[in-house]
Design an enzyme around this catalytic site. Structure first.
Site, PDB file in Angstrom:
ATOM      1  N   ARG A  76       0.929  -1.177   0.049  1.00  0.00           N
ATOM      2  CA  ARG A  76      -0.034  -0.096  -0.103  1.00  0.00           C
ATOM      3  C   ARG A  76       0.679   0.982   0.106  1.00  0.00           C
ATOM      4  O   ARG A  76       2.148   1.393   0.606  1.00  0.00           O
ATOM      5  CB  ARG A  76      -0.892   0.110   1.303  1.00  0.00           C
ATOM      6  N   TYR A 204      -1.413  -3.546  -6.798  1.00  0.00           N
ATOM      7  CA  TYR A 204      -1.267  -4.225  -5.663  1.00  0.00           C
ATOM      8  C   TYR A 204      -2.349  -4.383  -4.901  1.00  0.00           C
ATOM      9  O   TYR A 204      -3.173  -3.361  -4.816  1.00  0.00           O
ATOM     10  CB  TYR A 204      -0.211  -3.352  -4.706  1.00  0.00           C
ATOM     11  N   LYS A 213      -9.556  -2.516   1.679  1.00  0.00           N
ATOM     12  CA  LYS A 213      -9.184  -1.286   2.481  1.00  0.00           C
ATOM     13  C   LYS A 213     -10.124  -0.194   2.157  1.00  0.00           C
ATOM     14  O   LYS A 213     -10.705   0.596   3.044  1.00  0.00           O
ATOM     15  CB  LYS A 213      -7.712  -1.208   2.300  1.00  0.00           C
ATOM     16  N   HIS A 233     -10.575  -2.102  11.715  1.00  0.00           N
ATOM     17  CA  HIS A 233      -9.345  -3.095  11.070  1.00  0.00           C
ATOM     18  C   HIS A 233      -9.300  -4.387  12.053  1.00  0.00           C
ATOM     19  O   HIS A 233      -8.318  -4.151  12.810  1.00  0.00           O
ATOM     20  CB  HIS A 233      -8.193  -2.201  11.118  1.00  0.00           C
ATOM     21  N   SER A 255      -1.127  -3.520  10.438  1.00  0.00           N
ATOM     22  CA  SER A 255      -0.906  -4.550   9.229  1.00  0.00           C
ATOM     23  C   SER A 255       0.177  -5.341   9.631  1.00  0.00           C
ATOM     24  O   SER A 255       1.392  -4.803  10.129  1.00  0.00           O
ATOM     25  CB  SER A 255      -0.743  -3.714   7.978  1.00  0.00           C
ATOM     26  N   ALA A 256       0.224  -6.646   9.188  1.00  0.00           N
ATOM     27  CA  ALA A 256       1.258  -7.561   9.344  1.00  0.00           C
ATOM     28  C   ALA A 256       1.749  -7.818  10.727  1.00  0.00           C
ATOM     29  O   ALA A 256       3.071  -7.674  11.295  1.00  0.00           O
ATOM     30  CB  ALA A 256       2.612  -7.190   8.367  1.00  0.00           C
ATOM     31  N   CYS A 257       0.889  -7.439  11.906  1.00  0.00           N
ATOM     32  CA  CYS A 257       1.250  -7.859  13.077  1.00  0.00           C
ATOM     33  C   CYS A 257       0.742  -9.141  13.552  1.00  0.00           C
ATOM     34  O   CYS A 257       0.405  -9.171  15.031  1.00  0.00           O
ATOM     35  CB  CYS A 257       0.918  -6.831  14.136  1.00  0.00           C
ATOM     36  N   LYS A 259      -2.664 -10.674  12.835  1.00  0.00           N
ATOM     37  CA  LYS A 259      -4.266 -10.649  12.910  1.00  0.00           C
ATOM     38  C   LYS A 259      -4.460 -12.107  12.284  1.00  0.00           C
ATOM     39  O   LYS A 259      -5.365 -12.835  13.018  1.00  0.00           O
ATOM     40  CB  LYS A 259      -4.833  -9.642  12.033  1.00  0.00           C
ATOM     41  N   ASP A 282      -9.400  -9.709   9.121  1.00  0.00           N
ATOM     42  CA  ASP A 282      -8.963  -8.490   8.962  1.00  0.00           C
ATOM     43  C   ASP A 282      -9.872  -7.145   9.150  1.00  0.00           C
ATOM     44  O   ASP A 282      -9.328  -6.107   9.614  1.00  0.00           O
ATOM     45  CB  ASP A 282      -8.358  -8.391   7.434  1.00  0.00           C
ATOM     46  N   ASN A 372       6.322  -8.621   1.923  1.00  0.00           N
ATOM     47  CA  ASN A 372       4.958  -8.170   1.760  1.00  0.00           C
ATOM     48  C   ASN A 372       4.305  -9.108   0.613  1.00  0.00           C
ATOM     49  O   ASN A 372       3.300  -8.914   0.134  1.00  0.00           O
ATOM     50  CB  ASN A 372       4.619  -6.625   1.666  1.00  0.00           C
ATOM     51  N   ARG A 374       1.916 -12.331  -0.690  1.00  0.00           N
ATOM     52  CA  ARG A 374       0.462 -12.472  -0.046  1.00  0.00           C
ATOM     53  C   ARG A 374       0.328 -13.987  -0.742  1.00  0.00           C
ATOM     54  O   ARG A 374       0.470 -14.176  -1.701  1.00  0.00           O
ATOM     55  CB  ARG A 374      -0.086 -11.469  -0.587  1.00  0.00           C
ATOM     56  N   ARG A 405       3.086  -3.833  17.670  1.00  0.00           N
ATOM     57  CA  ARG A 405       4.359  -4.806  17.758  1.00  0.00           C
ATOM     58  C   ARG A 405       5.261  -3.737  18.486  1.00  0.00           C
ATOM     59  O   ARG A 405       5.715  -2.781  18.033  1.00  0.00           O
ATOM     60  CB  ARG A 405       4.636  -4.953  16.270  1.00  0.00           C
ATOM     61  N   GLY A 499       0.269 -19.960  19.409  1.00  0.00           N
ATOM     62  CA  GLY A 499      -0.734 -20.908  20.090  1.00  0.00           C
ATOM     63  C   GLY A 499      -0.951 -20.463  21.581  1.00  0.00           C
ATOM     64  O   GLY A 499      -1.978 -20.458  22.298  1.00  0.00           O
ATOM     65  N   ASN A 501      -0.809 -17.774  22.998  1.00  0.00           N
ATOM     66  CA  ASN A 501      -1.616 -16.679  23.143  1.00  0.00           C
ATOM     67  C   ASN A 501      -3.075 -16.902  23.879  1.00  0.00           C
ATOM     68  O   ASN A 501      -3.784 -16.160  24.163  1.00  0.00           O
ATOM     69  CB  ASN A 501      -1.767 -15.755  22.011  1.00  0.00           C
TER      70      ASN A 501
HETATM   71  C1  OXD Z   1      -2.928  -4.577   5.383  1.00  0.00           C
HETATM   72  C2  OXD Z   1      -3.729  -5.915   4.942  1.00  0.00           C
HETATM   73  O1  OXD Z   1      -2.215  -4.041   4.754  1.00  0.00           O
HETATM   74  O2  OXD Z   1      -4.643  -6.322   5.687  1.00  0.00           O
HETATM   75  O3  OXD Z   1      -3.328  -4.157   6.460  1.00  0.00           O
HETATM   76  O4  OXD Z   1      -3.427  -6.088   3.805  1.00  0.00           O
HETATM   77 MN    MN Z   2      -5.142  -5.116   7.355  1.00  0.00          MN
END
Ligand code: OXD
Ligand code: MN
Length: 589
Positions: A76, A204, A213, A233, A255-257, A259, A282, A372, A374, A405, A499, A501
């Site tokens: 993004r 992308y 998004k 989100h 993002s990328a943490c 989820k 997401d 990144n 996917r 993070r 797990g 968590n």
């Molecule tokens: C983001 C996604 O960037 O979900 O948050 O792709």
């Molecule tokens: Mn996202």
């Protein structure tokens, strides 16, 4: 201009919008998508013939295809993302703003003739379960077959959208034109007042799968604030106890943490009989129900997840989900047409082709898969997909969990004192930046409610909307904060995560049920080391947990200064509750 596929509608506003855009973009062909299996096969074949997709090894990855994007177009781009409201104030200080009339004219001029020689795909889609009062219809017009194929995974596509729309005119208009994929001619623009999105110059996912998004979060959050609901989100998961009782939580991490990992978590063996069901990974759309609780739906139908780091240890359910019918973008390709990425199970291949198509070996300095890179996979593949995902009413949410993070400062978990304090906790989330957005990695930035890149209006008004929602809820969810990423001085994680968590989640559920113990700290309620179930955690002692839960006054003094930065930016728009909450926190510390 040739018409392909079947135009299944005589809806005047839809036909009008398509006509207007075909006149403008002048595609050679217009393909009306219906979302069917036959259409998927035909479009896939076309994409393979064009070199947009490569068929992966069907013995290893049945129904899976490979795609490489332009190397300048892999994430993004927040600097090219605009909210176009009448006044700049409405978009607020955290968004790029442009006047709608000028921006629309500029983009339409760019799109003029932009599809000559190409096909325009007309993509009717529904965000949310069929029949849900929260669901929304969109029509994306795109000149990318990759977008058409991804949208049929990520949304409910075809007839279901026309049915939901009926004779109404309430639908999102989305135009996507690839043009020459040039960073200087890349714009992702939202016109909330017109329920319109125009995206040019990118291919992308986050910039061009307009249901995600752009509609579900940016336009969605704007509509939600006007219509009295919430577009967040957030992942949504259901926890099933051995008794069969289910409790649902929603969680916002940047993002990328993790989820997707959290939403698909498998509890450790010690939690015999406990199950985690995924509702969404997401995005959550949430609305007060008649019983005074907050109900959530997942507007999406698939997962657009980050591949690197996904493996049978971190996320077995994701690995099963992406084993078939999945589109892979910018991962590495092995000689036997399998995919690979850093952090996948097993040793790296002795040789492969990297995400840019260059030869790669384990001795190469650069990564084989883009950080990144996917997967796009249908949620129906998830062995732990919650059956409630198709329930038009959604699921009742007991807890909202914020997280980021953070290598330091933030304890493993705490519970806010009440809703207003919880809104403050969400508003002050900080997180280290990741590869999901273009830019510097690893710097802590404020990311309120993990919505900084996704809030379609003034962030101060967004906080006000959160505060207002409290009045509409008799039983508001309790609000928590977690941090799975805290490290010791040597750089080792203080908590094993994944797990495990479940142990934190169990404490959260017990708190919601009025059971678990916690002690009052300046931040909120924190469990003692004896309050989390550590059974079966070899080598992880209550002393380890004490370190993961610690609150360090010196670190918090620094944190307060960092938080101040965002508050200064938003100062003219901040609800007074946020300023009071900050004062209270300072006093407690
Ligand atoms: C983001 C996604 O960037 O979900 O948050 O792709
Ligand atoms: Mn996202």
């Amino acid at each position: 201009m040739t018409m392909l596929g079947k135009c299944n509608t005589d809806h005047p506003a839809v036909l009008g919008w398509v006509r207007e855009m075909t006149d403008l973009c002048q595609p050679d062909r217009v393909f009306w998508c219906d979302g069917s299996e036959a259409e998927k096969a035909a479009l896939t074949e076309e994409a393979v013939a064009q070199g947009v997709l490569l068929k992966l090894n069907p013995a290893k990855l049945p129904g899976c295809y490979y795609h490489r994007s332009n190397p300048n177009d892999v994430a993004r781009v927040e600097q090219c993302t605009y909210i176009c409201t009448e006044t700049q104030e409405e978009a607020g200080p955290t968004n790029n703003w442009a006047p709608p009339k000028e921006m629309r004219q500029k983009l339409l001029a760019m799109a003029r003739g932009g599809m000559r020689g190409r096909t325009m795909y007309v993509i009717p889609y529904l965000m949310g379960p069929a029949g849900s009062p929260l669901a929304k219809v969109g029509f994306e017009l795109s000149d990318s077959v990759y977008v058409a194929l991804n949208m049929r995974v990520m949304t409910r596509m075809g007839q279901v959208a026309y049915q939901h729309l009926g004779h109404g005119e309430d639908f999102n208009r989305g135009l996507h034109c690839m043009l020459d994929i040039h960073p200087e001619r890349r714009f992702i623009c939202h016109f909330p007042h017109e329920n319109l999105i125009i995206s040019v110059g990118s291919a992308y996912g986050g910039n061009v799968l307009l249901g995600k998004k752009c509609l579900a979060l940016r336009i969605g959050s704007y509509l939600a604030s006007r219509e009295g609901w919430m577009a967040e989100h957030m992942l949504i998961l259901g926890v099933e106890a051995p008794t069969g009782q289910k409790t649902y939580v929603a969680a916002a991490f940047p993002s990328a943490c993790g989820k997707t990992n959290f939403a698909m978590m498998i509890p450790p063996p010690h939690f015999k009989g406990w199950k985690i069901w995924t509702v969404g990974d997401d995005i959550a759309w949430m609305k007060p129900g008649p019983d005074g609780r907050l109900y959530a739906i997942n507007p999406e139908a698939g997962y657009f997840g980050v591949a690197p780091g996904t493996n049978y240890k971190s996320n077995p359910n994701a690995m099963k989900t992406i084993a078939r019918d999945t589109l892979y973008t910018n991962v590495a390709l092995t000689p036997d047409l399998d995919v690979w990425w850093e952090g996948k199970d097993g040793p790296p291949p002795s040789t492969c082709t990297d995400w840019q198509g260059r030869p790669w070996t384990p001795a190469s300095k650069e990564k084989a898969a883009h950080p990144n890179s996917r997967f796009t996979a249908p949620m129906a593949n998830n062995p732990m997909l919650a059956p409630e995902v198709n329930d038009p009413q959604g699921v009742p949410i007991s807890a909202l969990i914020f997280g980021g993070r953070r290598a330091s400062t933030l304890p493993l978990v705490f519970e806010s004192f009440d809703w207003i304090h919880g809104v403050f906790v969400g508003a002050t989330i900080g997180s280290e930046t990741t590869a999901a957005a273009a830019g510097t990695l690893g710097q802590v930035r404020r990311d309120p409610m993990a919505m900084l890149p996704f809030c379609g209006y003034n962030m101060g008004d967004y906080f006000r909307h959160w505060l207002r929602m409290r009045k509409r809820l008799k039983y508001p969810p309790r609000i928590f904060h977690v941090n799975w990423f805290r490290k010791d001085a040597a750089g080792n994680f203080l908590w094993p995560g994944f797990g495990e968590n479940m142990r934190v989640l169990k404490w959260i559920l017990d708190r919601c049920a009025g059971g678990a113990h916690g002690h009052e700290t300046p931040l909120g309620w924190v469990p003692g080391p004896e309050d989390l179930d550590l059974g079966g955690m070899d080598g992880f002692t209550p002393e380890h947990l004490t370190r993961a839960l610690a609150i360090d006054a010196e670190e918090w003094r620094r944190e307060l200064v960092l938080q101040e930065e965002l508050f200064l930016k938003l100062y003219p728009y901040l609800p007074k509750e946020m300023i009071f909450q900050r004062e209270l926190l300072v006093a407690r510390l």
